[in-house]
Scaffold this active site. Structure first.
Site, PDB file in Angstrom:
ATOM      1  N   ASP A 163      -9.281   2.836 -43.158  1.00 37.42           N
ATOM      2  CA  ASP A 163      -8.671   4.060 -42.638  1.00 37.42           C
ATOM      3  C   ASP A 163      -8.386   4.967 -43.827  1.00 37.42           C
ATOM      4  O   ASP A 163      -8.456   4.543 -44.985  1.00 37.42           O
ATOM      5  CB  ASP A 163      -7.412   3.717 -41.822  1.00 37.42           C
ATOM      6  CG  ASP A 163      -7.091   4.814 -40.817  1.00 37.42           C
ATOM      7  OD1 ASP A 163      -7.697   5.901 -40.895  1.00 37.42           O
ATOM      8  OD2 ASP A 163      -6.234   4.583 -39.942  1.00 37.42           O
ATOM      9  N   ASP A 168      -8.688  12.636 -40.469  1.00 41.10           N
ATOM     10  CA  ASP A 168      -8.452  13.419 -39.256  1.00 41.10           C
ATOM     11  C   ASP A 168      -6.987  13.837 -39.180  1.00 41.10           C
ATOM     12  O   ASP A 168      -6.148  13.317 -39.915  1.00 41.10           O
ATOM     13  CB  ASP A 168      -8.837  12.597 -38.015  1.00 41.10           C
ATOM     14  CG  ASP A 168      -8.177  11.226 -37.988  1.00 41.10           C
ATOM     15  OD1 ASP A 168      -8.105  10.587 -39.051  1.00 41.10           O
ATOM     16  OD2 ASP A 168      -7.717  10.790 -36.912  1.00 41.10           O
ATOM     17  N   CYS A 210       4.277 -22.561 -26.168  1.00 47.48           N
ATOM     18  CA  CYS A 210       2.976 -22.107 -26.667  1.00 47.48           C
ATOM     19  C   CYS A 210       2.265 -23.279 -27.312  1.00 47.48           C
ATOM     20  O   CYS A 210       2.843 -24.024 -28.089  1.00 47.48           O
ATOM     21  CB  CYS A 210       3.131 -20.985 -27.676  1.00 47.48           C
ATOM     22  SG  CYS A 210       1.539 -20.420 -28.296  1.00 47.48           S
ATOM     23  N   CYS A 219      -0.642 -22.880 -29.059  1.00 44.23           N
ATOM     24  CA  CYS A 219      -1.635 -22.402 -30.019  1.00 44.23           C
ATOM     25  C   CYS A 219      -1.553 -23.261 -31.287  1.00 44.23           C
ATOM     26  O   CYS A 219      -0.536 -23.906 -31.529  1.00 44.23           O
ATOM     27  CB  CYS A 219      -1.418 -20.920 -30.317  1.00 44.23           C
ATOM     28  SG  CYS A 219      -0.171 -20.589 -31.559  1.00 44.23           S
ATOM     29  N   CYS A 234       1.689 -22.848 -33.301  1.00 39.68           N
ATOM     30  CA  CYS A 234       2.958 -23.313 -32.730  1.00 39.68           C
ATOM     31  C   CYS A 234       2.985 -24.821 -32.498  1.00 39.68           C
ATOM     32  O   CYS A 234       4.061 -25.406 -32.340  1.00 39.68           O
ATOM     33  CB  CYS A 234       3.232 -22.635 -31.395  1.00 39.68           C
ATOM     34  SG  CYS A 234       3.513 -20.874 -31.547  1.00 39.68           S
TER      35      CYS A 234
HETATM   36  N1  GUN Z   1      -4.490   4.742 -36.929  1.00 33.92           N
HETATM   37  C1  GUN Z   1      -3.820   4.824 -35.770  1.00 33.92           C
HETATM   38  N2  GUN Z   1      -4.038   6.016 -35.180  1.00 33.92           N
HETATM   39  C2  GUN Z   1      -4.851   6.705 -35.991  1.00 33.92           C
HETATM   40  C3  GUN Z   1      -5.451   8.015 -35.916  1.00 33.92           C
HETATM   41  O1  GUN Z   1      -5.240   8.785 -34.976  1.00 33.92           O
HETATM   42  N3  GUN Z   1      -6.287   8.358 -36.955  1.00 33.92           N
HETATM   43  C4  GUN Z   1      -6.525   7.522 -37.997  1.00 33.92           C
HETATM   44  N4  GUN Z   1      -7.357   7.914 -38.971  1.00 33.92           N
HETATM   45  N5  GUN Z   1      -5.966   6.311 -38.088  1.00 33.92           N
HETATM   46  C5  GUN Z   1      -5.148   5.911 -37.095  1.00 33.92           C
HETATM   47 ZN    ZN Z   2       1.743 -19.930 -30.486  1.00 41.04          ZN
END
Ligand code: GUN
Ligand code: ZN
Length: 642
Positions: free
Chosen positions: A88, A123, A273, A275, A278
């Site tokens: 990101d 963005d 749980c 899993c 756990c």
């Molecule tokens: N992570 C969670 N929401 C968003 C988003 O709207 N844009 C970006 N780039 N990362 C995110």
């Molecule tokens: Zn668990």
């Protein structure tokens, strides 16, 4: 490149080809904080089987040490992860903490430099409280940045984030613009606040409006969605990728994710749980761990909840029953029930990709089941395409299925008196002749009907009776005179199914001259329809619908103008399809937009010459967008018609 392997409406199991391997979707990418590994990327890969993760290039870039290492050895080596790495861009940080002091160009370049597989544009996060004007303006900036990112991306794949806050028209607009760009994945962004505030109803609108604008050949990522509770719902609406930071964030707060919500360790009464994380633990033993150890156990528990739900979602897609899982899951919280109820508003869009029939029976799980597009489709088709053989109707209550067995003697009696039997079913009116087609016979409803479904069924039946122009309508048990009218139930049924499936015009072309019906000796059901001595249709036992034979196809081609039922392929494809090979997307020139998945189609060349019959796997919009994959599963070509 994204390939769809199996679909169930908008939901799909896909193969996403990247330079770090093929990722099966739906997939969830755990968020890895490059500063602290709550669970190491190696463990995510080896122990949990995650083949993709997401990390944050902005955090890496702002930490001198991480930045240097990432640039030097590359992201895969730095994280010790050989799967797909998505990064990101810092947008989420701007949502959390305000402006970030980097440019889009810098961030795209940096992501390229550290060897990320799928980078993200910088963005602008459209907040749900923003005005429409503010939102529209920021979308233009995101779109400009997106174009720059596409021009710069090189070998790296790029995320084109759909923004638009809670404004469906802006979402669709942004999606449409993004769809024209050289983008590889479409995250739907700006939805974290909606999910945090349990605004799932609006989330449904946001996803659907984004999907409407997007190109079906690209995976869709729901940015920031990682709670197991919503995976089934979001997948049903066409999301392929998810990411979760919550598994670790919640763990640090001693919160455990379950399929029915998130629970604080301090509030839990028992640890039920099983899993792997756990196993062997009790609430007491968990509480006695050091903070660090406990965070690790809970993070693992959260990841196991996610992986097991995703596996289940895939199984339901494979079984063609994802609606049922969603209906179960959406009862975990009233806000999710709102989301489920909201889907009904979008049933016209969902109907486009709803298959004509599925394997197995449809289970009704409550009034919300009526939101499924197959109800709408049945209502529409029966109203438009049924042709009553007489002008009097006899009304029957719903009973055992198929109705023509359960009510055999009564149907016969009213028919001899000139009445057409109509059953009031939860689908609405079911004429006797249609009682074996999908989904009427292949569905299970509780015996104790709820008022809403009963009222709807009554209202639909009332409308149907008006529309059909019956001059007389009676309850079946009010018809006591034994009539002498002759009728041929098989002939009526054969034609009614054809009208329902292919429409009246095509049926008039198919059924001509003398009609002979071949029935199964074992089941007594219709097998083949012979018209003028030629085999035109075969009836499938499973869904009670027809398979079109070559002669039937020829009659439709001769009488019903293009593009009705046609899939037109180019010259390269002609010899293959004629031999009975499947028709692939890249060879399709044109297609009837009314064709739905699993529908009978006629494959023709550009001069409308018959090549083959088969079943469509995709709709027109999908075929146009996919470069690979089967458009029509061909049954037999003109070269090998038996
Ligand atoms: N992570 C969670 N929401 C968003 C988003 O709207 N844009 C970006 N780039 N990362 C995110
Ligand atoms: Zn668990």
């Amino acid at each position: 490149m994204f390939e769809v392997v199996k679909r169930d409406g908008l939901a799909r199991i896909g193969k996403f080809h990247t330079r770090s391997g093929v990722l099966e979707t739906p997939a969830l990418l755990p968020v890895v904080n490059p500063k602290i590994f709550t669970v190491t990327p190696r463990e995510l890969y080896d122990e949990f089987g995650f083949r993709a993760l997401i990390t944050n290039s902005y955090i890496i870039k702002n930490n001198a040490d991480l930045k240097e290492r990432a640039l030097e050895e590359g992201l895969h080596k730095m994280l010790d992860f050989e799967g797909v790495i998505m990064t990101d861009s810092g947008t989420f940080q701007s949502h959390m903490y305000g402006e970030v002091e980097v440019t889009n160009e810098e961030m795209v370049q940096f992501q390229k430099d550290i060897g990320t597989d799928i980078g993200t544009v910088l963005d602008i996060f459209t907040e749900p409280y923003w005005t429409k004007e503010e939102t529209a303006k920021s979308i233009e900036v995101t779109l400009e940045r997106m174009q720059v990112a596409c021009d710069m991306k090189g070998e790296m794949m790029i995320n084109g984030v759909v923004q638009g806050s809670v404004y469906p028209d802006l979402r669709e607009y942004c999606a449409e613009k993004m769809a024209t760009m050289d983008v590889d994945v479409h995250p739907i962004g700006g939805v974290v606040p909606l999910m945090e505030q349990y605004r799932y109803l609006e989330l449904v609108d946001v996803i659907v409006s984004s999907k409407k604008g997007l190109n079906p050949n690209r995976p869709v990522h729901l940015f920031g969605a990682g709670h197991p509770m919503i995976l089934a719902l979001a997948t049903l609406l066409g999301c392929d990728l998810f990411d979760s930071a919550s598994y670790a964030k919640f763990a640090r707060d001693d919160r455990l994710m379950f399929i029915d919500g998130t629970f604080r360790l301090a509030d839990m009464q028992s640890l039920d749980c099983n899993c792997p994380a756990c196993r062997g633990h009790t609430l007491e033993s968990l509480k006695k761990l050091t903070k660090d150890q406990r965070t690790k156990v809970i993070a693992r528990h959260n990841l196991y909840q996610i992986t097991s739900e995703l596996a289940l979602v895939k199984r339901y897609i494979r079984e063609g029953r994802l609606w049922e899982l969603v209906e179960m899951r959406c009862r975990a919280h009233p806000a999710l029930l709102d989301a489920l109820r909201r889907i009904k508003e979008h049933s016209e869009f969902l109907e486009l990709t709803e298959p004509i029939s599925r394997d197995g029976a449809m289970f009704y799980t409550g009034v919300e089941s009526r939101a499924r597009p197959l109800f709408n489709r049945y209502e529409k088709r029966v109203m438009e395409r049924y042709v009553p053989p007489t002008d009097k109707a006899a009304i029957f209550p719903d009973s055992g299925k198929p109705y023509s067995r359960a009510w055999a003697a009564e149907f016969d009696k009213v028919r001899r008196s000139g009445y057409t039997p109509i059953v009031i079913s939860p689908f609405g009116p079911v004429p006797a002749d249609l009682d074996e087609i999908y989904p009427l016979a292949q569905s299970l409803f509780p015996k104790l009907t709820d008022a809403e479904t009963e009222n709807t069924a009554d209202a639909l039946t009332f409308d149907f009776i008006e529309k059909m122009g019956f001059v007389e309508v009676k309850e079946y048990d009010e018809i006591d005179n034994d009539g002498t009218m002759e009728y041929d139930a098989d002939q009526l049924r054969a034609r009614a199914i054809s009208n329902y499936q292919f429409g009246i015009e095509a049926t008039n072309a198919l059924f001509r001259g003398k009609i002979d019906i071949v029935k199964s000796r074992k089941t007594g059901k219709i097998r083949n329809v012979i018209s003028d001595g030629e085999h035109i249709l075969s009836l499938r036992a499973g869904d009670g619908l027809y398979t079109l034979r070559a002669e039937g196809a020829a009659r439709i081609l001769a009488s019903v103008p293009s593009p009705f039922m046609r899939v037109v392929v180019n010259d390269d494809s002609v010899p293959f399809v004629s031999e009975g090979r499947n028709a692939f997307c890249q060879f399709v020139l044109d297609m009837d937009p009314e064709i739905r998945p699993m529908e009978e189609v006629i494959v023709v060349d550009k001069n409308d010459k018959f090549l083959a019959t088969g079943r469509a796997l995709l709709i027109k919009k999908e075929v146009e967008s996919f470069k690979k994959g089967i458009a029509v599963k061909v049954r037999s070509g003109n070269g090998d018609e038996a």
